[in-house]
Scaffold this motif. Sequence first.
Motif, PDB file in Angstrom:
ATOM      1  N   ILE A  60       0.839  -1.205   0.000  1.00 18.28           N
ATOM      2  CA  ILE A  60       0.000   0.000   0.000  1.00 18.28           C
ATOM      3  C   ILE A  60       0.871   1.251   0.000  1.00 18.28           C
ATOM      4  O   ILE A  60       0.553   2.239  -0.676  1.00 18.28           O
ATOM      5  CB  ILE A  60      -0.982  -0.008   1.185  1.00 18.28           C
ATOM      6  N   SER A  61       1.963   1.225   0.730  1.00 16.91           N
ATOM      7  CA  SER A  61       2.870   2.385   0.741  1.00 16.91           C
ATOM      8  C   SER A  61       3.431   2.664  -0.652  1.00 16.91           C
ATOM      9  O   SER A  61       3.549   3.826  -1.050  1.00 16.91           O
ATOM     10  CB  SER A  61       4.019   2.151   1.729  1.00 16.91           C
ATOM     11  N   ARG A  62       3.768   1.615  -1.405  1.00 14.35           N
ATOM     12  CA  ARG A  62       4.252   1.803  -2.788  1.00 14.35           C
ATOM     13  C   ARG A  62       3.167   2.466  -3.639  1.00 14.35           C
ATOM     14  O   ARG A  62       3.445   3.383  -4.417  1.00 14.35           O
ATOM     15  CB  ARG A  62       4.635   0.462  -3.414  1.00 14.35           C
ATOM     16  N   ALA A  63       1.943   1.972  -3.507  1.00 15.90           N
ATOM     17  CA  ALA A  63       0.836   2.553  -4.277  1.00 15.90           C
ATOM     18  C   ALA A  63       0.642   4.017  -3.896  1.00 15.90           C
ATOM     19  O   ALA A  63       0.521   4.887  -4.762  1.00 15.90           O
ATOM     20  CB  ALA A  63      -0.451   1.755  -4.040  1.00 15.90           C
ATOM     21  N   HIS A  64       0.621   4.267  -2.608  1.00  8.79           N
ATOM     22  CA  HIS A  64       0.417   5.636  -2.113  1.00  8.79           C
ATOM     23  C   HIS A  64       1.540   6.564  -2.618  1.00  8.79           C
ATOM     24  O   HIS A  64       1.273   7.697  -3.033  1.00  8.79           O
ATOM     25  CB  HIS A  64       0.365   5.611  -0.581  1.00  8.79           C
ATOM     26  N   ALA A  65       2.760   6.070  -2.623  1.00  7.08           N
ATOM     27  CA  ALA A  65       3.911   6.873  -3.085  1.00  7.08           C
ATOM     28  C   ALA A  65       3.795   7.218  -4.568  1.00  7.08           C
ATOM     29  O   ALA A  65       4.306   8.255  -5.002  1.00  7.08           O
ATOM     30  CB  ALA A  65       5.218   6.125  -2.815  1.00  7.08           C
ATOM     31  N   ARG A  66       3.130   6.375  -5.364  1.00  5.05           N
ATOM     32  CA  ARG A  66       2.920   6.667  -6.791  1.00  5.05           C
ATOM     33  C   ARG A  66       1.719   7.570  -7.019  1.00  5.05           C
ATOM     34  O   ARG A  66       1.362   7.855  -8.146  1.00  5.05           O
ATOM     35  CB  ARG A  66       2.638   5.419  -7.613  1.00  5.05           C
ATOM     36  N   GLY A  67       1.040   7.955  -5.940  1.00  2.27           N
ATOM     37  CA  GLY A  67      -0.113   8.834  -6.072  1.00  2.27           C
ATOM     38  C   GLY A  67      -1.443   8.114  -6.170  1.00  2.27           C
ATOM     39  O   GLY A  67      -2.461   8.724  -6.490  1.00  2.27           O
ATOM     40  N   VAL A  68      -1.450   6.797  -5.906  1.00  2.00           N
ATOM     41  CA  VAL A  68      -2.693   6.029  -5.944  1.00  2.00           C
ATOM     42  C   VAL A  68      -3.470   6.288  -4.661  1.00  2.00           C
ATOM     43  O   VAL A  68      -2.928   6.157  -3.561  1.00  2.00           O
ATOM     44  CB  VAL A  68      -2.404   4.517  -6.103  1.00  2.00           C
ATOM     45  N   ARG A  69      -4.722   6.653  -4.813  1.00  3.76           N
ATOM     46  CA  ARG A  69      -5.601   6.832  -3.660  1.00  3.76           C
ATOM     47  C   ARG A  69      -6.222   5.472  -3.328  1.00  3.76           C
ATOM     48  O   ARG A  69      -6.926   4.894  -4.162  1.00  3.76           O
ATOM     49  CB  ARG A  69      -6.692   7.859  -3.961  1.00  3.76           C
ATOM     50  N   VAL A  70      -5.953   4.970  -2.130  1.00  3.63           N
ATOM     51  CA  VAL A  70      -6.448   3.664  -1.699  1.00  3.63           C
ATOM     52  C   VAL A  70      -7.498   3.888  -0.621  1.00  3.63           C
ATOM     53  O   VAL A  70      -7.214   4.455   0.428  1.00  3.63           O
ATOM     54  CB  VAL A  70      -5.306   2.764  -1.171  1.00  3.63           C
ATOM     55  N   ARG A  71      -8.727   3.441  -0.927  1.00  2.00           N
ATOM     56  CA  ARG A  71      -9.836   3.610   0.019  1.00  2.00           C
ATOM     57  C   ARG A  71     -10.482   2.261   0.298  1.00  2.00           C
ATOM     58  O   ARG A  71     -10.619   1.442  -0.599  1.00  2.00           O
ATOM     59  CB  ARG A  71     -10.889   4.567  -0.542  1.00  2.00           C
ATOM     60  N   ARG A  72     -10.894   2.077   1.550  1.00  6.87           N
ATOM     61  CA  ARG A  72     -11.550   0.848   1.993  1.00  6.87           C
ATOM     62  C   ARG A  72     -12.824   1.257   2.728  1.00  6.87           C
ATOM     63  O   ARG A  72     -12.785   2.072   3.641  1.00  6.87           O
ATOM     64  CB  ARG A  72     -10.627   0.090   2.937  1.00  6.87           C
ATOM     65  N   ALA A  73     -13.947   0.675   2.318  1.00  4.61           N
ATOM     66  CA  ALA A  73     -15.228   0.916   2.994  1.00  4.61           C
ATOM     67  C   ALA A  73     -15.760  -0.413   3.497  1.00  4.61           C
ATOM     68  O   ALA A  73     -15.782  -1.406   2.752  1.00  4.61           O
ATOM     69  CB  ALA A  73     -16.228   1.556   2.032  1.00  4.61           C
ATOM     70  N   ARG A  74     -16.162  -0.412   4.750  1.00  2.39           N
ATOM     71  CA  ARG A  74     -16.684  -1.629   5.370  1.00  2.39           C
ATOM     72  C   ARG A  74     -18.141  -1.413   5.761  1.00  2.39           C
ATOM     73  O   ARG A  74     -18.450  -0.499   6.534  1.00  2.39           O
ATOM     74  CB  ARG A  74     -15.862  -1.984   6.601  1.00  2.39           C
ATOM     75  N   VAL A  75     -19.025  -2.250   5.234  1.00  3.95           N
ATOM     76  CA  VAL A  75     -20.434  -2.238   5.594  1.00  3.95           C
ATOM     77  C   VAL A  75     -20.595  -3.278   6.695  1.00  3.95           C
ATOM     78  O   VAL A  75     -20.270  -4.454   6.497  1.00  3.95           O
ATOM     79  CB  VAL A  75     -21.333  -2.573   4.387  1.00  3.95           C
ATOM     80  N   VAL A  76     -21.074  -2.846   7.874  1.00  2.35           N
ATOM     81  CA  VAL A  76     -21.116  -3.743   9.034  1.00  2.35           C
ATOM     82  C   VAL A  76     -22.470  -3.702   9.738  1.00  2.35           C
ATOM     83  O   VAL A  76     -23.132  -2.673   9.788  1.00  2.35           O
ATOM     84  CB  VAL A  76     -20.011  -3.393  10.057  1.00  2.35           C
ATOM     85  N   SER A  77     -22.850  -4.857  10.253  1.00  2.63           N
ATOM     86  CA  SER A  77     -24.041  -4.943  11.098  1.00  2.63           C
ATOM     87  C   SER A  77     -23.685  -4.437  12.485  1.00  2.63           C
ATOM     88  O   SER A  77     -22.550  -4.562  12.926  1.00  2.63           O
ATOM     89  CB  SER A  77     -24.529  -6.392  11.192  1.00  2.63           C
ATOM     90  N   GLU A  78     -24.663  -3.854  13.164  1.00  6.03           N
ATOM     91  CA  GLU A  78     -24.455  -3.411  14.541  1.00  6.03           C
ATOM     92  C   GLU A  78     -25.527  -4.049  15.427  1.00  6.03           C
ATOM     93  O   GLU A  78     -26.686  -4.115  15.000  1.00  6.03           O
ATOM     94  CB  GLU A  78     -24.532  -1.888  14.635  1.00  6.03           C
ATOM     95  N   PRO A  79     -25.148  -4.511  16.623  1.00  5.09           N
ATOM     96  CA  PRO A  79     -23.779  -4.473  17.138  1.00  5.09           C
ATOM     97  C   PRO A  79     -22.853  -5.330  16.280  1.00  5.09           C
ATOM     98  O   PRO A  79     -23.277  -6.316  15.684  1.00  5.09           O
ATOM     99  CB  PRO A  79     -23.894  -5.026  18.555  1.00  5.09           C
TER     100      PRO A  79
END
Length: 175
Positions: A60-79
């Motif tokens: 991920i650091s390599r990707a970020h260093a090349r300017g890649v935006r890395v996003r993670r979204a988690r859909v979760v039940s609550e509780p």
Amino acid sequence: MPQIDFRQLMDSARISAVHLEMRDTYGVGDEADDFERWRATGDRDVDPGSAYWTPWVELISRAHARGVRVRRARVVSEPVTEYIRYEHAGTPVNLFSGEEVRWLPRRLAATLLLPGADLWVFDGRTVLFNHFTGNGEWADPGMELRTEADVVEGCVHAFEEVWERAVPHDEYKIR
């Protein structure tokens, strides 16, 4: 069917890599020792230099260093489930690596049309679906690459809808 190389996909990304996670539990596989330690002690490996995290941090650091935006979204039940508590406890390393992470309570996703599998989208052009069994282990096959414009467009739209509604990690309180 050719073998899918996730690291190669991430290393070839130039603009963006987004990850949509929608399960409340995953088979722990290579996380088994850390997960059991966390269950017993409440301590999670959050050392970016540990043997467990180093490969991910470097990727991920390599990707970020090349300017890649890395996003993670988690859909979760609550509780949330025990596994989601474990994921939440390890998320500081994702952030350290350069990922942006958000959490969306499932009730707030009820009106969204979401894909039937977790996925990655690279540069808005390639979708990598992750397929799991009912108990969260990798299915066979575990990954599927798709590049059809309508599939990619639908997945990009679904991710962005989740992202817009989701809560940044630092603001999300586990319930």
